[in-house]
Motif scaffolding. Structure first.
Motif, PDB file in Angstrom:
ATOM      1  N   GLY A 107       0.909  -1.105  -0.150  1.00  0.00           N
ATOM      2  CA  GLY A 107       0.018  -0.064   0.006  1.00  0.00           C
ATOM      3  C   GLY A 107       0.828   1.161   0.001  1.00  0.00           C
ATOM      4  N   GLY A 108       1.262   1.801  -1.282  1.00  0.00           N
ATOM      5  CA  GLY A 108       2.095   2.954  -1.391  1.00  0.00           C
ATOM      6  C   GLY A 108       2.043   3.739  -2.603  1.00  0.00           C
ATOM      7  N   VAL A 109       2.887   4.487  -2.602  1.00  0.00           N
ATOM      8  CA  VAL A 109       2.906   5.356  -4.043  1.00  0.00           C
ATOM      9  C   VAL A 109       4.585   5.317  -4.230  1.00  0.00           C
ATOM     10  N   ARG A 119      10.059   5.920  -3.412  1.00  0.00           N
ATOM     11  CA  ARG A 119       9.318   5.006  -3.226  1.00  0.00           C
ATOM     12  C   ARG A 119       8.694   5.277  -1.446  1.00  0.00           C
ATOM     13  N   THR A 120       7.482   5.481  -1.330  1.00  0.00           N
ATOM     14  CA  THR A 120       7.046   5.558  -0.004  1.00  0.00           C
ATOM     15  C   THR A 120       5.671   4.775   0.569  1.00  0.00           C
ATOM     16  N   GLY A 121       5.667   4.206   1.517  1.00  0.00           N
ATOM     17  CA  GLY A 121       4.512   3.397   1.920  1.00  0.00           C
ATOM     18  C   GLY A 121       4.956   1.961   2.252  1.00  0.00           C
ATOM     19  N   ILE A 146       8.318   1.616   4.213  1.00  0.00           N
ATOM     20  CA  ILE A 146       9.487   2.076   3.899  1.00  0.00           C
ATOM     21  C   ILE A 146       9.353   3.528   3.120  1.00  0.00           C
ATOM     22  N   ILE A 147      10.534   4.374   3.297  1.00  0.00           N
ATOM     23  CA  ILE A 147      10.764   5.291   2.417  1.00  0.00           C
ATOM     24  C   ILE A 147      12.061   5.386   1.880  1.00  0.00           C
ATOM     25  N   GLU A 148      12.101   5.276   0.409  1.00  0.00           N
ATOM     26  CA  GLU A 148      13.347   4.650  -0.383  1.00  0.00           C
ATOM     27  C   GLU A 148      13.710   6.080  -1.414  1.00  0.00           C
ATOM     28  N   TRP A 162      14.575   3.772   4.568  1.00  0.00           N
ATOM     29  CA  TRP A 162      14.174   3.922   5.772  1.00  0.00           C
ATOM     30  C   TRP A 162      13.050   2.660   5.841  1.00  0.00           C
ATOM     31  N   ILE A 163      12.998   1.991   7.195  1.00  0.00           N
ATOM     32  CA  ILE A 163      12.155   0.783   7.316  1.00  0.00           C
ATOM     33  C   ILE A 163      11.572   0.821   8.960  1.00  0.00           C
TER      34      ILE A 163
END
Length: 523
Positions: A107-109, A119-121, A146-148, A162-163
């Motif tokens: 579930g992310g964008v 990427r985040t979600g 995560i935020i990547e 980030w996790i």
């Protein structure tokens, strides 16, 4: 507000408005889809203690997505009947939703602009090294928030991910519950953090990669911090996290955090000739000593892991061979109190093991008073190498075509000793100071697993069949540590349980899965 400051603010705000506007104008024609997938899973035998229900357990997976080149979204949710986790709440007789438990798979964008990817979600995420035994990110692809940020120009690539590990947890266990500390600790919690539930924790993984022809090599860098689930410095600062950890945590500075955060460092090398062969090597170092050079120095155990392997591509398919292992105590924290004061906030500060949860058990039955323990399997808990510490594993596999089907087969051998990703030093409360330990337990588990799968698509439909089975001799069981509970011992040391081989304990596992998936392309 001064005019000049206002103009600068307006210019910056306008820039952030123009970026998404450009994205919308420049994007390709979006593709949209919806998927439904159902699997019937039959489990038999007694190996795999995290699954308590045997027999047939059907599940249902719903997914959707939108991909417009510069912008995309995806979501996926799974309903299962395997009794692995507690059921969903429902206002019907029994109080739960027919025994169904739900898992958010994704579930992310995400977005890509040339060489930049964001990427985040919640996503399943993986290591840069493609191996069943990847060391920095679990090869099973555990879903996590995560935020990547990733840059790749063909020669150099950099990534920071980030996790989220734990945030606003309500999981009360023997090691992390309020009742454990009430009346037994002084200064239980001056900041109000973690009085019950797993403490807030986060992790960050970075990569610095160079590519020369068909060869890639680089550095991987991971950090775990506690008392907070997100730290922007670890994500945004491109410096190696070893330096960030020490600069932020060392006292005597007005910005000091005072926390003993964890850092792991590693290196990798890959060589790939498409259609011919591929090779890989990867190493991870959690902690080491210089006793072999300086005999008078501390003789703490080496905490390290390795991963070697490759594939040979032939007309008959691709044949792979992989071997990996990790020494005892790798990935776990090194202590649960960092001073003589023995307060709860210091157990929080030391819960920096390289695992999603600072525990091996969780409260599975939220409707029943008291702690109703369920097992968190090692493979579901470790951020990195899926089998954790104190083992060696070898897998040989094949991937190819068989009668028009995509087919695969594998055989695996694993030798393992005691393992706990969250209890430092297991039955000890301090570093043993007797050098490195690896597979030197009095009893070791020997595990042999075989598996095969087939899948085929017919238009919008896909069908799959998978069979996996094996046997474990001296199979592991989860047990309580021998450390006695007292006010001078961290609850984590005495109450976080340990996986340990049991002599004569033979366990079998048979798993059969039959699945069907339908993909509806909306545009």
């Amino acid at each position: 507000m001064p005019k000049r400051v206002f103009i600068r603010f307006l210019s910056a705000f306008g820039f952030f408005l123009l970026v998404p506007l450009y994205t919308l104008l420049a994007q390709k024609t979006p593709t949209m889809w919806v998927e439904l997938e159902s699997n019937g899973v039959f489990e038999a035998g007694a190996y795999g203690e995290e699954i308590t229900k045997r027999g047939l357990s059907p599940n249902l997976l719903f997914s959707f997505g939108l991909d417009a080149k510069y912008f995309g979204v995806s979501g996926s949710i799974k309903a299962d009947t395997n009794d692995k986790y507690g059921p969903e709440l429902a206002d019907i007789p029994g109080g739960d939703f027919l025994g169904l438990s739900a898992i958010m798979e994704e579930g992310g964008v995400y977005s890509s602009f040339g060489n930049l990817r964001l990427r985040t979600g919640r996503f399943r995420h993986y290591d840069i090294v493609d191996s069943p035994y990847s060391l920095f990110v679990n090869s099973t692809g555990i879903p996590a928030n995560i935020i990547e940020i990733e840059w790749d120009d063909g020669f150099f690539s950099y990534g920071s991910r980030w996790i989220e590990l734990n945030n606003d947890s309500t999981q009360d266990t023997d090691a992390w519950g309020l009742a454990t500390y009430a009346g037994t600790q002084s200064g239980i919690d001056k900041l109000g953090e973690g009085l019950s539930g797993f403490p807030d924790r986060g992790a960050n993984i970075k990569k610095y990669v160079f590519k020369l022809g068909n060869m890639r090599f680089g550095i991987q860098d991971a950090a775990v911090y506690t008392g907070k689930s997100f730290d922007p410095e670890y994500l945004l600062n491109p410096l190696p996290q070893y330096f960030i950890q020490y600069i932020k945590a060392t006292g005597g500075r007005p910005w000091a955090t005072g926390r003993d955060e964890n850092n792991l460092l590693g290196f990798f090398w890959t060589l790939e000739r498409p259609g011919e062969y591929s090779l890989l090597a990867q190493v991870l170092i959690d902690d080491f000593n210089l006793h072999f050079i300086l005999p008078d120095s501390t003789w703490n155990p080496w905490q390290a892991a390795f991963n070697l392997g490759g594939r040979l591509h032939t007309r008959s398919g691709a044949f792979g061979l992989f071997v990996a292992g990790a020494t005892k105590y790798t990935f776990e924290p090194s202590e649960m109190y960092d001073s003589a004061s023995k307060v709860w906030s210091e157990q929080v500060a030391c819960s920096y093991g390289y695992s999603y949860y600072p525990e091996t058990r969780f409260d599975k039955d939220w409707k029943t008073a008291g702690f109703q323990p369920g097992v968190i399997a090692i493979e579901d808990n470790i951020i990195g190498y899926k089998y954790g510490q104190n083992n060696v594993a070898v897998q040989t596999d094949w991937q190819g075509k068989l009668a028009g089907f995509d087919a695969a087969a594998e055989a695996e051998f694993r030798l393992a000793g005691a393992n706990s990703p969250a209890n430092p030093w297991h039955d000890l409360t301090n570093d043993p100071q007797d050098g490195t330990h690896w597979l030197d337990d009095p009893v070791l588990e020997t595990r042999i697993m075989l598996g095969a799968s087939m899948a085929r698509s017919f238009g919008d439909w896909s069908f799959s069949l998978a069979l996996r089975g094996g046997v474990a001799f001296n199979a592991m069981e989860l047990r309580k540590p021998t450390v006695a509970t007292s006010t001078s011992v961290a609850p984590a040391d005495s109450d976080i349980w340990i996986f340990e081989p049991v002599a004569g304990n033979t366990k079998y596992l048979l798993s059969l899965s039959i699945g069907a998936r339908y993909r509806w392309n909306l545009r």
